[in-house]
Design a protein around this motif. Structure first.
Motif, PDB file in Angstrom:
ATOM      1  N   ASP A 331     -22.156 -16.287  29.155  1.00  0.00           N
ATOM      2  CA  ASP A 331     -22.338 -16.358  30.605  1.00  0.00           C
ATOM      3  C   ASP A 331     -23.587 -15.547  30.954  1.00  0.00           C
ATOM      4  O   ASP A 331     -23.689 -14.364  30.606  1.00  0.00           O
ATOM      5  CB  ASP A 331     -21.080 -15.762  31.278  1.00  0.00           C
ATOM      6  CG  ASP A 331     -21.115 -15.889  32.783  1.00  0.00           C
ATOM      7  OD1 ASP A 331     -22.182 -15.611  33.374  1.00  0.00           O
ATOM      8  OD2 ASP A 331     -20.082 -16.228  33.372  1.00  0.00           O
ATOM      9  N   SER A 333     -24.855 -15.602  34.216  1.00  0.00           N
ATOM     10  CA  SER A 333     -24.986 -15.712  35.674  1.00  0.00           C
ATOM     11  C   SER A 333     -25.462 -14.411  36.327  1.00  0.00           C
ATOM     12  O   SER A 333     -25.948 -14.434  37.455  1.00  0.00           O
ATOM     13  CB  SER A 333     -23.666 -16.177  36.298  1.00  0.00           C
ATOM     14  OG  SER A 333     -22.640 -15.273  35.978  1.00  0.00           O
ATOM     15  N   ASN A 347     -30.612 -20.488  38.303  1.00  0.00           N
ATOM     16  CA  ASN A 347     -29.461 -21.059  37.568  1.00  0.00           C
ATOM     17  C   ASN A 347     -29.765 -21.142  36.070  1.00  0.00           C
ATOM     18  O   ASN A 347     -30.829 -20.725  35.613  1.00  0.00           O
ATOM     19  CB  ASN A 347     -29.139 -22.449  38.128  1.00  0.00           C
ATOM     20  CG  ASN A 347     -30.390 -23.317  38.188  1.00  0.00           C
ATOM     21  OD1 ASN A 347     -31.199 -23.308  37.260  1.00  0.00           O
ATOM     22  ND2 ASN A 347     -30.562 -24.042  39.276  1.00  0.00           N
ATOM     23  N   ASP A 371     -20.830 -26.310  32.686  1.00  0.00           N
ATOM     24  CA  ASP A 371     -20.679 -24.937  33.174  1.00  0.00           C
ATOM     25  C   ASP A 371     -22.045 -24.357  33.499  1.00  0.00           C
ATOM     26  O   ASP A 371     -22.834 -24.050  32.600  1.00  0.00           O
ATOM     27  CB  ASP A 371     -19.958 -24.059  32.144  1.00  0.00           C
ATOM     28  CG  ASP A 371     -19.535 -22.741  32.760  1.00  0.00           C
ATOM     29  OD1 ASP A 371     -20.279 -22.208  33.610  1.00  0.00           O
ATOM     30  OD2 ASP A 371     -18.449 -22.249  32.419  1.00  0.00           O
ATOM     31  N   GLU A 372     -22.286 -24.182  34.782  1.00  0.00           N
ATOM     32  CA  GLU A 372     -23.627 -23.800  35.234  1.00  0.00           C
ATOM     33  C   GLU A 372     -23.913 -22.319  35.084  1.00  0.00           C
ATOM     34  O   GLU A 372     -25.006 -21.868  35.404  1.00  0.00           O
ATOM     35  CB  GLU A 372     -23.809 -24.242  36.683  1.00  0.00           C
ATOM     36  CG  GLU A 372     -23.579 -25.724  36.792  1.00  0.00           C
ATOM     37  CD  GLU A 372     -24.024 -26.321  38.100  1.00  0.00           C
ATOM     38  OE1 GLU A 372     -24.247 -25.553  39.040  1.00  0.00           O
ATOM     39  OE2 GLU A 372     -24.134 -27.556  38.146  1.00  0.00           O
ATOM     40  N   ASP A 373     -22.924 -21.549  34.632  1.00  0.00           N
ATOM     41  CA  ASP A 373     -23.150 -20.103  34.477  1.00  0.00           C
ATOM     42  C   ASP A 373     -23.592 -19.720  33.067  1.00  0.00           C
ATOM     43  O   ASP A 373     -23.846 -18.552  32.786  1.00  0.00           O
ATOM     44  CB  ASP A 373     -21.853 -19.332  34.790  1.00  0.00           C
ATOM     45  CG  ASP A 373     -21.535 -19.356  36.270  1.00  0.00           C
ATOM     46  OD1 ASP A 373     -22.470 -19.587  37.070  1.00  0.00           O
ATOM     47  OD2 ASP A 373     -20.359 -19.163  36.617  1.00  0.00           O
ATOM     48  N   CYS A 374     -23.630 -20.706  32.178  1.00  0.00           N
ATOM     49  CA  CYS A 374     -23.800 -20.384  30.752  1.00  0.00           C
ATOM     50  C   CYS A 374     -25.011 -21.069  30.141  1.00  0.00           C
ATOM     51  O   CYS A 374     -25.590 -21.992  30.711  1.00  0.00           O
ATOM     52  CB  CYS A 374     -22.556 -20.823  29.983  1.00  0.00           C
ATOM     53  SG  CYS A 374     -21.052 -19.995  30.555  1.00  0.00           S
TER      54      CYS A 374
END
Ligand code: PMP
Ligand code: GLU
Length: 401
Positions: A331, A333, A347, A371-374
């Motif tokens: 992650d 983020s 992002n 998964d946009e956080d990773c």
């Protein structure tokens, strides 16, 4: 003047494979002379073991494999696969249930084109491998995502599945060991998923087990080996990962006979049987000594430790321990909203581009896997390359303010 034609709406609305796109970009930059380290493509950095290569040479020299092979694969290979699935995985299987295809990607495409009608839903355990979603959509199905959390190795649960099922659900798909996270389902987790499906006898399971041989958690478990699941589970596997044979393009399914026959029919109109030389090499891979595969798995395991140790030295990256495959999906983020030399990172797409441009390391944005956080980092690279790459990543990320 260029001709005035349109392309199909189908292809216009399809996403390009992000893993392949990033690999292509890294290759192009390398060709321009840039010192890029590619940690984007999920591809073993080992050579195919000698005995498998020898089998291919023998197949050529025999002169017996130059004509169209049977569409579903040579009987000897189908028998060897069915025997392996029975003996090593506890899956009831027979040669007529096996269809050999041009890679597991092709197997998965055959399956979804054979089982989906427009509007059918497929529950996809997310983060998921990029091609699942596009193949399902191309087959006019609708992916429905259930998302796992980092704290649980990104594995969505039986409860998540129960909540996602609707009257339109036709199938579920997961990979274990997982691409992109390395998560591995335990027997208990698979049993709890099977227990949910007991109440929904029409739902099929597509179990992608292509990373079976790269498993650091001890034992690999198969959904089709669980009581009551064999006649509704399609097991997908292949030679690319465990035997370092990505370029040979051989994958397979074991499926209920009706589905296997449908996939054979599909393949008979699209591609026909897989390259005969590659099939002969695959027979040797599946029947032969697995020592080379075990050595490769041991190398991935030690690289996992190396990568984790190095990532954990970077402030702001959140990690966990992948239990299989050769990916980690940290992650990132905490970096969003920060800037590098005046450029704001909003992002995971921005972050992976930053790493490519400034650290000259290619990784894949988590957005491609749901998964946009990773970001996904492949550790199918040498220790030396991994040390340099992670060092460069740290240097760039430490400068984000
Ligand atoms: N499934 C998963 C989860 C994968 O990571 C891959 C790798 N490309 C495939 C299927 C397809 O593998 P191949 O077509 O090389 O057999
Ligand atoms: N499966 C590998 C990956 O995820 C190979 C590339 C692909 O086919 O997507 O990187």
């Amino acid at each position: 003047m260029s001709a005035n034609y349109s392309l199909s709406a189908r292809i216009e609305s399809m996403e390009e494979s992000a893993t392949l796109a990033m690999a292509k970009k890294a290759r192009e930059l390398k060709a321009e002379g840039k010192d890029i380290i590619s940690l984007s493509l999920g591809e073993p950095d080992f050579q195919t073991p000698d005995h498998i290569r020898q089998a291919a040479k023998d197949a050529i020299d025999s002169g017996k494999y130059f004509s169209y092979p049977p569409v579903a694969g040579y009987n000897e290979l189908r028998e060897a696969i069915a025997t392996k699935l029975k003996e090593e995985n506890g899956i009831p299987s027979s040669p007529e249930q096996i269809v050999v295809s041009a890679g597991a990607k092709h197997s998965i495409a055959n399956v979804f084109f054979s089982i989906l009608n427009p509007g059918d839903e497929v529950v996809v355990f997310s983060p998921y491998w990029v091609s699942y979603a596009e193949i399902i959509k191309l087959a006019e199905g609708t992916p429905v995502y259930i998302k796992g959390k980092l704290e649980n190795d990104f594995k969505a649960t039986a409860e998540d599945l129960a909540a996602a099922i609707t009257p339109k659900t036709k199938a579920i798909i997961y990979s274990s060991p997982s691409n992109p996270t390395g998560g591995v389902f335990t027997l208990e987790e698979l049993e709890s998923i099977a227990a949910v499906l007991k109440n929904h006898p029409d739902i099929l399971v597509v179990a992608d087990e292509i990373y079976e041989l790269i498993n650091f958690s001890g034992k690999h478990y198969s959904m089709a080996a669980i009581e009551g699941m064999a006649d509704r589970t399609i097991t997908v596997n292949g030679f690319s990962k465990g035997f370092a044979m990505t370029g040979w393009r051989v994958g397979y399914i074991s499926a209920p006979v009706r589905i296997a026959k449908a996939c054979e029919k599909m393949q008979g109109q699209f591609t026909s049987g897989v390259n005969g030389i590659a099939q002969q090499a695959s027979i040797t891979a599946i029947k032969g000594d697995k020592k080379a595969s075990e050595e490769m798995a041991a190398a991935y395991k030690s690289r996992r430790k190396l990568v984790l140790d190095l990532l954990n030295q970077i402030e702001g990256i959140k990690t966990y321990e992948p239990k299989g495959a050769f990916y980690i999906f940290p992650d990132v983020s905490s970096f969003f909203g920060k800037a590098f030399k005046g450029k704001t990172i909003s992002n995971a797409n921005d972050l992976s581009l930053l790493l490519l441009e400034e650290a000259q390391v290619s990784v894949v944005t988590g957005a491609a896997f749901g998964d946009e956080d990773c970001i996904r980092i492949s550790f199918a690279a040498s220790d030396e390359q991994l040390k340099i790459a992670l060092g460069r990543i740290k240097e760039v990320l430490d400068q984000l303010k």
